[in-house]
Design a protein around this motif. Structure first.
Motif, PDB file in Angstrom:
ATOM      1  N   ILE A  80      10.925  36.737  12.099  1.00 35.30           N
ATOM      2  CA  ILE A  80       9.872  37.163  11.187  1.00 35.30           C
ATOM      3  C   ILE A  80      10.220  38.135   9.904  1.00 35.30           C
ATOM      4  O   ILE A  80       9.473  38.441   9.112  1.00 35.30           O
ATOM      5  CB  ILE A  80       8.945  38.191  12.040  1.00 35.30           C
ATOM      6  CG1 ILE A  80       7.431  38.058  11.596  1.00 35.30           C
ATOM      7  CG2 ILE A  80       9.190  39.504  12.317  1.00 35.30           C
ATOM      8  CD1 ILE A  80       6.633  38.793  12.530  1.00 35.30           C
ATOM      9  N   GLY A  81      11.450  38.091   9.682  1.00 30.47           N
ATOM     10  CA  GLY A  81      11.940  38.944   8.723  1.00 30.47           C
ATOM     11  C   GLY A  81      12.015  38.134   7.193  1.00 30.47           C
ATOM     12  O   GLY A  81      12.308  38.885   6.310  1.00 30.47           O
ATOM     13  N   LYS A  82      11.469  37.042   7.092  1.00 24.35           N
ATOM     14  CA  LYS A  82      11.657  36.459   5.758  1.00 24.35           C
ATOM     15  C   LYS A  82      10.285  36.866   5.085  1.00 24.35           C
ATOM     16  O   LYS A  82       9.229  36.354   5.180  1.00 24.35           O
ATOM     17  CB  LYS A  82      11.852  34.849   5.631  1.00 24.35           C
ATOM     18  CG  LYS A  82      13.061  34.530   6.359  1.00 24.35           C
ATOM     19  CD  LYS A  82      13.427  33.087   6.391  1.00 24.35           C
ATOM     20  CE  LYS A  82      14.776  32.924   6.987  1.00 24.35           C
ATOM     21  NZ  LYS A  82      14.860  31.314   7.130  1.00 24.35           N
ATOM     22  N   ASP A 124       5.874  36.857   6.575  1.00 24.39           N
ATOM     23  CA  ASP A 124       5.362  35.367   7.175  1.00 24.39           C
ATOM     24  C   ASP A 124       6.615  34.867   8.166  1.00 24.39           C
ATOM     25  O   ASP A 124       7.641  34.696   7.659  1.00 24.39           O
ATOM     26  CB  ASP A 124       4.977  34.309   5.933  1.00 24.39           C
ATOM     27  CG  ASP A 124       4.055  34.945   4.897  1.00 24.39           C
ATOM     28  OD1 ASP A 124       4.455  35.591   3.890  1.00 24.39           O
ATOM     29  OD2 ASP A 124       2.875  34.924   5.333  1.00 24.39           O
ATOM     30  N   GLY A 125       6.254  34.363   9.316  1.00 18.85           N
ATOM     31  CA  GLY A 125       6.923  34.004  10.031  1.00 18.85           C
ATOM     32  C   GLY A 125       6.774  33.560  11.611  1.00 18.85           C
ATOM     33  O   GLY A 125       5.354  33.602  11.622  1.00 18.85           O
ATOM     34  N   VAL A 126       7.344  33.374  12.416  1.00 14.18           N
ATOM     35  CA  VAL A 126       6.887  32.800  13.505  1.00 14.18           C
ATOM     36  C   VAL A 126       7.626  33.886  14.777  1.00 14.18           C
ATOM     37  O   VAL A 126       8.918  34.165  14.572  1.00 14.18           O
ATOM     38  CB  VAL A 126       7.448  31.300  13.968  1.00 14.18           C
ATOM     39  CG1 VAL A 126       8.998  30.999  13.915  1.00 14.18           C
ATOM     40  CG2 VAL A 126       6.822  30.897  15.129  1.00 14.18           C
ATOM     41  N   ILE A 127       7.153  34.021  15.770  1.00 12.61           N
ATOM     42  CA  ILE A 127       7.497  34.938  16.802  1.00 12.61           C
ATOM     43  C   ILE A 127       7.349  34.447  18.148  1.00 12.61           C
ATOM     44  O   ILE A 127       6.375  33.716  18.306  1.00 12.61           O
ATOM     45  CB  ILE A 127       7.169  36.348  16.741  1.00 12.61           C
ATOM     46  CG1 ILE A 127       7.712  37.348  17.573  1.00 12.61           C
ATOM     47  CG2 ILE A 127       5.545  36.283  16.888  1.00 12.61           C
ATOM     48  CD1 ILE A 127       7.458  38.844  17.280  1.00 12.61           C
ATOM     49  N   ILE A 181       4.181  31.882  18.276  1.00 12.33           N
ATOM     50  CA  ILE A 181       2.980  32.269  17.400  1.00 12.33           C
ATOM     51  C   ILE A 181       3.386  32.600  15.915  1.00 12.33           C
ATOM     52  O   ILE A 181       4.418  33.142  15.553  1.00 12.33           O
ATOM     53  CB  ILE A 181       2.291  33.749  17.753  1.00 12.33           C
ATOM     54  CG1 ILE A 181       1.872  33.421  19.266  1.00 12.33           C
ATOM     55  CG2 ILE A 181       1.112  34.213  17.139  1.00 12.33           C
ATOM     56  CD1 ILE A 181       1.252  34.888  19.967  1.00 12.33           C
ATOM     57  N   TYR A 182       2.683  31.898  15.042  1.00 12.26           N
ATOM     58  CA  TYR A 182       2.669  32.224  13.380  1.00 12.26           C
ATOM     59  C   TYR A 182       2.334  33.214  13.047  1.00 12.26           C
ATOM     60  O   TYR A 182       1.099  33.737  13.517  1.00 12.26           O
ATOM     61  CB  TYR A 182       2.382  30.817  12.716  1.00 12.26           C
ATOM     62  CG  TYR A 182       2.761  30.779  11.362  1.00 12.26           C
ATOM     63  CD1 TYR A 182       4.264  30.355  11.114  1.00 12.26           C
ATOM     64  CD2 TYR A 182       2.067  30.905  10.361  1.00 12.26           C
ATOM     65  CE1 TYR A 182       4.411  30.314   9.755  1.00 12.26           C
ATOM     66  CE2 TYR A 182       2.453  31.005   8.979  1.00 12.26           C
ATOM     67  CZ  TYR A 182       3.660  30.663   8.807  1.00 12.26           C
ATOM     68  OH  TYR A 182       4.222  30.586   7.453  1.00 12.26           O
ATOM     69  N   VAL A 183       3.026  34.113  12.309  1.00  8.16           N
ATOM     70  CA  VAL A 183       2.207  35.495  11.862  1.00  8.16           C
ATOM     71  C   VAL A 183       2.367  35.695  10.259  1.00  8.16           C
ATOM     72  O   VAL A 183       3.335  35.192   9.673  1.00  8.16           O
ATOM     73  CB  VAL A 183       3.260  36.548  12.631  1.00  8.16           C
ATOM     74  CG1 VAL A 183       2.852  37.977  11.957  1.00  8.16           C
ATOM     75  CG2 VAL A 183       3.525  36.794  13.892  1.00  8.16           C
ATOM     76  N   GLN A 212      -0.402  26.251  17.216  1.00  8.50           N
ATOM     77  CA  GLN A 212      -1.737  26.233  17.618  1.00  8.50           C
ATOM     78  C   GLN A 212      -2.215  27.697  17.682  1.00  8.50           C
ATOM     79  O   GLN A 212      -3.401  27.901  18.004  1.00  8.50           O
ATOM     80  CB  GLN A 212      -1.536  25.800  19.122  1.00  8.50           C
ATOM     81  CG  GLN A 212      -1.273  24.193  19.402  1.00  8.50           C
ATOM     82  CD  GLN A 212      -2.395  23.503  18.323  1.00  8.50           C
ATOM     83  OE1 GLN A 212      -3.192  23.410  18.752  1.00  8.50           O
ATOM     84  NE2 GLN A 212      -1.723  22.228  17.715  1.00  8.50           N
ATOM     85  N   LYS A 213      -1.387  28.531  17.553  1.00 12.64           N
ATOM     86  CA  LYS A 213      -1.893  29.923  17.382  1.00 12.64           C
ATOM     87  C   LYS A 213      -1.213  30.631  16.364  1.00 12.64           C
ATOM     88  O   LYS A 213      -0.261  30.446  15.692  1.00 12.64           O
ATOM     89  CB  LYS A 213      -1.256  30.772  18.578  1.00 12.64           C
ATOM     90  CG  LYS A 213      -1.676  29.918  19.942  1.00 12.64           C
ATOM     91  CD  LYS A 213      -1.071  30.581  21.269  1.00 12.64           C
ATOM     92  CE  LYS A 213      -1.716  29.847  22.487  1.00 12.64           C
ATOM     93  NZ  LYS A 213      -0.937  30.439  23.596  1.00 12.64           N
ATOM     94  N   GLY A 214      -2.096  31.719  15.517  1.00  9.83           N
ATOM     95  CA  GLY A 214      -1.553  32.446  14.502  1.00  9.83           C
ATOM     96  C   GLY A 214      -2.339  33.673  14.514  1.00  9.83           C
ATOM     97  O   GLY A 214      -3.455  34.084  15.147  1.00  9.83           O
ATOM     98  N   ILE A 215      -1.656  34.686  14.016  1.00  8.74           N
ATOM     99  CA  ILE A 215      -2.136  36.031  13.956  1.00  8.74           C
ATOM    100  C   ILE A 215      -1.867  36.736  12.386  1.00  8.74           C
ATOM    101  O   ILE A 215      -0.862  36.591  11.822  1.00  8.74           O
ATOM    102  CB  ILE A 215      -1.205  37.276  14.598  1.00  8.74           C
ATOM    103  CG1 ILE A 215      -1.059  36.920  16.348  1.00  8.74           C
ATOM    104  CG2 ILE A 215      -2.036  38.611  14.602  1.00  8.74           C
ATOM    105  CD1 ILE A 215      -0.385  37.648  16.788  1.00  8.74           C
ATOM    106  N   PHE A 216      -3.096  36.961  11.860  1.00  8.39           N
ATOM    107  CA  PHE A 216      -2.956  37.580  10.379  1.00  8.39           C
ATOM    108  C   PHE A 216      -3.462  38.994  10.401  1.00  8.39           C
ATOM    109  O   PHE A 216      -4.369  39.372  10.957  1.00  8.39           O
ATOM    110  CB  PHE A 216      -4.388  36.734   9.786  1.00  8.39           C
ATOM    111  CG  PHE A 216      -3.989  36.418   8.191  1.00  8.39           C
ATOM    112  CD1 PHE A 216      -4.081  37.772   7.345  1.00  8.39           C
ATOM    113  CD2 PHE A 216      -4.007  35.424   7.460  1.00  8.39           C
ATOM    114  CE1 PHE A 216      -4.039  37.939   6.067  1.00  8.39           C
ATOM    115  CE2 PHE A 216      -3.810  35.377   6.162  1.00  8.39           C
ATOM    116  CZ  PHE A 216      -3.953  36.523   5.460  1.00  8.39           C
ATOM    117  N   PHE A 217      -2.352  39.784   9.961  1.00 12.28           N
ATOM    118  CA  PHE A 217      -2.369  41.062   9.885  1.00 12.28           C
ATOM    119  C   PHE A 217      -3.031  41.590   8.362  1.00 12.28           C
ATOM    120  O   PHE A 217      -2.420  40.921   7.438  1.00 12.28           O
ATOM    121  CB  PHE A 217      -1.165  41.886  10.244  1.00 12.28           C
ATOM    122  CG  PHE A 217      -0.792  41.830  11.440  1.00 12.28           C
ATOM    123  CD1 PHE A 217      -1.226  42.544  12.354  1.00 12.28           C
ATOM    124  CD2 PHE A 217       0.116  40.649  12.119  1.00 12.28           C
ATOM    125  CE1 PHE A 217      -0.857  42.737  13.810  1.00 12.28           C
ATOM    126  CE2 PHE A 217       0.429  40.822  13.195  1.00 12.28           C
ATOM    127  CZ  PHE A 217      -0.117  41.730  14.170  1.00 12.28           C
TER     128      PHE A 217
END
Length: 305
Positions: free
Chosen positions: A190-192, A199-202, A212-214, A243-248
């Protein structure tokens, strides 16, 4: 006698009239100005971890900051804002919560806090004086007031932090919530970052069965996320076949953004600034337990034996 925290608001604001000050210096100076005895200076809160007087100074700082009269340029430092300078130039006789209500930022803060008790009558600065509330209602109202004030403070500090710090915060929070396995692995995933967030995936679980894409945007208050950003995020998810994402965001989402996320065919969770700060509070990210109070009641079954 140790002055109450509203009495101290004006002296705290005046303490930085000539420039940036250090909180510990202000505490010492005001203790001398109010002629506090050594015993009064050393009087501790029930937790035994902080003096009553310094605790009240910190409350004043927080409230004056929420009203937009102070800012925190560095840890344990504070300074007047332009609005704060105007207030001092007007030479007020007293500054208290009623005075601060003239500022829109403080009105919003009070609205967010929702510190009213079940009967809408608990005063946050002295809840024990409300005769209509039960003692446990007073305690819960006071606890909520403290928690909501801390939530607002956390959010303000996150908005003022650097992009790199924000990256690390998101990683720490997700790890604290049980995602990503280890901070090292999560950091790699997730560090890029872009200029305004990460923006990344965890990994959703420690072994990476699901991901989950973040996306996270460190926006100023009022610079809210619109529907276009949600659609862009949706497009990124499709490219990743996620299929899943979190937008902060440290701001909020517009109503159209919320509706857009609800109408899309995949699961997108929206975390606005207020919820982000509450999650930090819940998982002890950027804060720590100061004192634990146990509310007990009589065990009726014990006396019916």
């Amino acid at each position: 006698m140790i002055p109450d925290y509203q009495t101290l608001m004006l002296p705290v604001l005046q303490s930085c009239a000539n420039g940036e000050v250090v909180t510990s210096d202000v505490i010492d100076t005001l203790a001398s100005e109010f002629k506090l005895t050594l015993e009064e200076r050393e009087q501790l809160l029930p937790s035994g971890k902080q003096s009553t007087f310094s605790n009240r100074i910190h409350w004043e700082k927080g409230y004056l900051k929420q009203a937009g009269l102070l800012s925190y340029p560095a840890r344990s430092h504070f300074v007047l804002t332009d609005e704060g300078k105007k207030v001092l130039e007007s030479r007020p006789d007293r500054i208290d919560n009623k005075f601060l209500m003239q500022f829109e930022a403080f009105q919003e803060f009070r609205t967010r806090k929702g510190t009213q008790s079940a009967n809408n009558a608990v005063e946050e600065q002295n809840p024990e004086t409300n005769e209509n509330a039960t003692p446990d209602e007073q305690l819960r109202a006071a606890h909520k007031a403290i928690g909501d004030a801390l939530t607002a403070d956390l959010l303000g500090r996150v908005r003022d932090a650097s992009p790199q710090f924000f990256e690390e915060l998101i990683v720490e929070l997700l790890i604290g919530m049980g995602y990503g396995g280890t901070s090292e692995n999560a950091g790699k995933a997730i560090g890029k970052s872009g200029d305004d967030g990460v923006d990344g995936v965890i990994d959703q679980d420690p072994i990476g069965v699901d991901q989950i894409y973040v996306q996270a945007k460190r926006n100023a208050e009022g610079n809210n996320i619109g529907a276009g950003a949600i659609r862009d995020f949706f497009g990124a998810l499709n490219l990743k076949k996620a299929q899943k994402g979190i937008f902060f965001t440290t701001a909020s989402f517009t109503s159209s953004a919320i509706q857009t996320a609800a109408d899309l065919g995949i699961r997108i969770v929206l975390i606005d600034g207020r919820r982000l700060a509450k999650l930090m509070l819940r998982y002890n990210i950027g804060c720590e337990d100061q004192e634990i109070l146990h509310l007990k009641k009589v065990d009726e079954e014990f006396f019916e034996r």
